[in-house]
Design an enzyme around this catalytic site. Sequence first.
Site, mmCIF file in Angstrom:
data_model
loop_
_atom_site.group_PDB
_atom_site.id
_atom_site.type_symbol
_atom_site.label_atom_id
_atom_site.label_comp_id
_atom_site.label_asym_id
_atom_site.label_seq_id
_atom_site.Cartn_x
_atom_site.Cartn_y
_atom_site.Cartn_z
ATOM 1 C CE LYS A 240 23.593 54.966 -24.044
ATOM 2 N NZ LYS A 240 22.445 54.765 -23.140
ATOM 3 C CB VAL A 241 20.320 61.367 -28.892
ATOM 4 C CG1 VAL A 241 20.153 62.270 -30.111
ATOM 5 C CG2 VAL A 241 20.332 59.904 -29.327
ATOM 6 N NE ARG A 321 9.982 56.451 -30.024
ATOM 7 C CZ ARG A 321 11.153 56.142 -30.543
ATOM 8 N NH1 ARG A 321 11.781 57.013 -31.331
ATOM 9 N NH2 ARG A 321 11.712 54.967 -30.296
ATOM 10 C CD GLU A 350 7.340 58.230 -37.433
ATOM 11 O OE1 GLU A 350 7.954 57.144 -37.618
ATOM 12 O OE2 GLU A 350 7.839 59.178 -36.815
ATOM 13 C CG HIS A 369 11.629 57.676 -37.737
ATOM 14 N ND1 HIS A 369 10.597 57.249 -36.939
ATOM 15 C CD2 HIS A 369 12.732 57.630 -36.935
ATOM 16 C CE1 HIS A 369 11.045 56.965 -35.735
ATOM 17 N NE2 HIS A 369 12.337 57.191 -35.706
#
Length: 633
Positions: A240-241, A321, A350, A369
């Site tokens: 999708k992205v 990621r 993170e 992020h």
Amino acid sequence: MATTSIFSAATTNFSALTPPSTSPPDKKNSNSPFSHLSFSNSSSIFPQQFSLSFSTIFNNPAVSRRSGTVSNVHHSDSVRSDSDPGVRSQKPTILVSEKLGEAGLDVLRTFGNVLCLYELSPADLCAKISDCDALIVRSGTKVTRQVFDAAKGKLKVVGRAGVGIDNVDLQAATEFGCLVVNAPTANTIAAAEHGIALLAAMARNVSQADASVKDGKWQRNKYVGVSMVGKTLAVMGFGKVGSEVARRAKGLGMHVVAHDPYAPADRARAIGVDLVSFDQAISTADFLSLHMPLTPATDKIFNDDTFAKMKMGVRLINVARGGVIDEDALMRALDSGLVAQAALDVFTKEPPPKDNKLVQHVNVIATPHLGASTKEAQEGVAVEIAEAVVGALRGELSATIVNAPMVPPQVLSELAPYVTLAEKLGRLAVQLVSGGSGIQSVKVVYCSARDPDNLDTRLLRAMITKGIIEPISNAHINLVNADYKAKQKGIRISEERVFVDSSPENPVETIQVQISNVQSKFESALLGNGNISIEGKVKYGIPHLTSVGSFGVDVSLEGNLILCRQVDQPGMIGRVGNILAEGNVNVSFMSVGRTVKRMKAIMAIGVDEEPDKATLRQIGDVPAVDEFVFLNL
């Protein structure tokens, strides 16, 4: 006699569900291949109608957990308006542990009692969770086995407001009968826009120039950038992205290529994108935009070896990621100039440490992020996850469920080895695929003595789908979403049942998986029609591989596997065995299949360890070896 059926999507209904246990099953079953396969019914896996919902069984106090019986009470009767005195406590309690958009909270409040408790420590979360029916988290809350244990069986749904579920222990959730749902679609555009923003900011040194001006400097010559028009952007992961990034990059005048083994070629062509192999993508790109999930197959896939294959001065964007990049290797590539610049929104850890050298590197743009951080996306994710959680509490099935309760013991007892066989055949088949055309058509052939009406193969098809998709995807495949995920990936799965004269006590004699219209890393796996083909059966309760292409073999599907096509001559087993022994690789089994004596043969070798590159190279250098491939089971 053969009967054929085509499946691209399925509607799943169940007449009864096993109530969840308040404690996990025995340790010996914790690694069952059924851990993501969910719904139980002793007579049929897929009855035609619901008579009980999740909520009826999981929430209704009239359910006897000991006997599994249910009285004639509807869950909807226990959920009423807050204005009805004395029943508020009967509404489900939904704990929201991280900030959620107000629109999503409104959806939740119409159904249950909502507790917004942010920044809970792990101990505080465990102390509170036993009072909650549902938990909604983002990426900051770790939903561990300890959380499920502390819930004592009350927690029925965990909702992840976003795509990734790295922070939820899926195995523990399944063992404790807790559904996990996510919100995979609402932040697609926001993530794509952030990727394009980083691409442009990096190409024109926006971040560095801004900091310089704020420091009182005016260094126009220092921050000369590069144009994007006419440059090649490689989109690594065309979901999708990735596809939305490609659309926008085309609008900037860039030439876009993509790598994704599951992307349909026609969908890519429709927006002017060429699907290519992984090596071709990274070696031709001026810019690389990463959109792949973090899986064992993609963990640190961008490392010293991969960077060495890239153009000098390539530029890298990662909004996927952090773990897909070996950060130490990226530092070396930046210092050498092999990678000119990097724009990173995600990191292995993170937040990264304050002294993180990668973050501080002069040629790196770093953001915390922010891929999904737009007002619109936050509200969209909030509504999407709220609706999924409420739906799950009501007992509705959703395509965003990523796990489900356990299969009943009697079904597991009969199908367990066949389910393992089905998944491993899927994993083997996808590892044999090469080239950039994408997997679009899979055919599964079941040979069985049972009447087709007495052989429901949807469980096996789900596991084949799981084996094909999961190794290089973040999708979690189960009975609920297998057909949906296959359709979403553009994969058409057809099934053929072939009657054989054997004992009907065995559900299936053999399972054959064919993948058409793809190239193969191992040409011997191709049939005359050009399809990759592998076949297996269960022997003595253990899955075995019985054929590769037109070659018959007989090897247990355990550990790892090396397939070699060779000249059929004396001494080959010993020669290859000696090479593996010198590499300290233990051989667990070996089988040789051939079509004609003294012509060509396939040697299938089971190994306990993964051979290093030097050992595999030595096998390939044996003159009588025509081709070989290493497969991880």
